[in-house]
Design a protein around this motif. Sequence first.
Motif, PDB file in Angstrom:
ATOM      1  N   VAL A   1       0.838  -1.194   0.000  1.00  0.00           N
ATOM      2  CA  VAL A   1       0.000   0.000   0.000  1.00  0.00           C
ATOM      3  C   VAL A   1       0.879   1.253   0.000  1.00  0.00           C
ATOM      4  N   MET A   2       2.010   1.198   0.713  1.00  0.00           N
ATOM      5  CA  MET A   2       2.932   2.333   0.730  1.00  0.00           C
ATOM      6  C   MET A   2       3.415   2.649  -0.686  1.00  0.00           C
ATOM      7  N   TYR A   3       3.775   1.618  -1.436  1.00  0.00           N
ATOM      8  CA  TYR A   3       4.236   1.823  -2.810  1.00  0.00           C
ATOM      9  C   TYR A   3       3.107   2.377  -3.674  1.00  0.00           C
ATOM     10  N   THR A   4       1.894   1.924  -3.405  1.00  0.00           N
ATOM     11  CA  THR A   4       0.737   2.436  -4.133  1.00  0.00           C
ATOM     12  C   THR A   4       0.556   3.923  -3.868  1.00  0.00           C
ATOM     13  N   VAL A   5       0.683   4.327  -2.617  1.00  0.00           N
ATOM     14  CA  VAL A   5       0.560   5.741  -2.247  1.00  0.00           C
ATOM     15  C   VAL A   5       1.628   6.566  -2.945  1.00  0.00           C
TER      16      VAL A   5
ATOM     17  N   GLY B   1      -7.387  16.084  -7.016  1.00  0.00           N
ATOM     18  CA  GLY B   1      -8.402  15.466  -7.870  1.00  0.00           C
ATOM     19  C   GLY B   1      -7.870  14.237  -8.590  1.00  0.00           C
ATOM     20  N   ALA B   2      -6.638  14.336  -9.111  1.00  0.00           N
ATOM     21  CA  ALA B   2      -6.023  13.202  -9.799  1.00  0.00           C
ATOM     22  C   ALA B   2      -5.774  12.051  -8.827  1.00  0.00           C
ATOM     23  N   PHE B   3      -5.278  12.378  -7.642  1.00  0.00           N
ATOM     24  CA  PHE B   3      -5.010  11.370  -6.612  1.00  0.00           C
ATOM     25  C   PHE B   3      -6.273  10.600  -6.274  1.00  0.00           C
TER      26      PHE B   3
ATOM     27  N   VAL C   1      -7.762   8.442  -9.387  1.00  0.00           N
ATOM     28  CA  VAL C   1      -7.083   7.165  -9.628  1.00  0.00           C
ATOM     29  C   VAL C   1      -7.330   6.199  -8.470  1.00  0.00           C
ATOM     30  N   TYR C   2      -7.357   6.729  -7.257  1.00  0.00           N
ATOM     31  CA  TYR C   2      -7.605   5.877  -6.090  1.00  0.00           C
ATOM     32  C   TYR C   2      -8.963   5.187  -6.191  1.00  0.00           C
ATOM     33  N   PHE C   3     -10.018   5.968  -6.439  1.00  0.00           N
ATOM     34  CA  PHE C   3     -11.365   5.394  -6.458  1.00  0.00           C
ATOM     35  C   PHE C   3     -11.621   4.545  -7.707  1.00  0.00           C
ATOM     36  N   LEU C   4     -11.034   4.919  -8.833  1.00  0.00           N
ATOM     37  CA  LEU C   4     -11.285   4.188 -10.068  1.00  0.00           C
ATOM     38  C   LEU C   4     -10.486   2.891 -10.171  1.00  0.00           C
ATOM     39  N   TYR C   5      -9.353   2.823  -9.479  1.00  0.00           N
ATOM     40  CA  TYR C   5      -8.499   1.645  -9.645  1.00  0.00           C
ATOM     41  C   TYR C   5      -8.007   1.036  -8.331  1.00  0.00           C
ATOM     42  N   TYR C   6      -7.262   1.818  -7.559  1.00  0.00           N
ATOM     43  CA  TYR C   6      -6.546   1.229  -6.419  1.00  0.00           C
ATOM     44  C   TYR C   6      -7.447   0.818  -5.263  1.00  0.00           C
TER      45      TYR C   6
END
Length: 250
Positions: free
Chosen positions: A40-44, A92-94, A97-102
């Motif tokens: 999750v850290m790498y994802t962030v 907004g970008a963060f 991408v978080y809600f659409l994918y991660y």
Amino acid sequence: MYPTLFGIIDSYAAMVTLGLIAVFAIVEAYFRIRGLKKRVMYTVEILACIAVAVGFIFAILTQNLYDFIEKGSAYEWTWAMTFYGGLIGGAGAFLGVYFLYYRRKEGPFLTKILVVAPAAITAAHGFGRIGCFLSGCCYGIETDSWLGVLFPGMEHKVYPTNLFEAIFLLLFSGVLVFLAVKLDFKYNFTVYLIGYGIFRFLIEFIRGDHRGGLVPGLTPSQFWSIIMILGGIAYIFLVPLMYKKDEKTC
């Protein structure tokens, strides 16, 4: 003041780079100390890179929008940037991408991000303001005060609001790091929104770099500062709902 370091390195780019290093250092310290998953850290960190890239684009576009609204047919493209445009675009970008994918891939971890993100944002912003000071931009109004600085090419001293803001942001980042790493404080984002919103609203009274106008009597940054403060107040009531929804942990 010092647009290049050692005669070859762009000072603003160097400070932005240090700011990004600080972002990753803070995120990694938070995840390691709190015992959260490395994946999750790498994802962030990936999300942070996306947010920074989009943020820079929006910072430039927002300033051009301000100029277009104010100047109309006399408008010309500029590479100048405005922080609030970058913050809104990057956030907004963060979140997009978080809600659409991660979120679907890794599970809900937004509450953890919102604990550490303010500390990282203020650190990066603080180093960026040092870059502004070295480059000689984003300074304040003319003054005879002992606090004034005479930038190259100027006849009168001005308030070094870029340096004032850098000092505030780096100290503020230290407080937010402590709240995140040591206390895992749920309301860190509220502290950031209200704290920076108030500071930016007040310092605008002595800033001298005109950024156009959106609301009569307020600078664009003062307008967004008010929105930021109101958002911080609203976030107080959203926190319990968000933690209830994010039942899974990292």
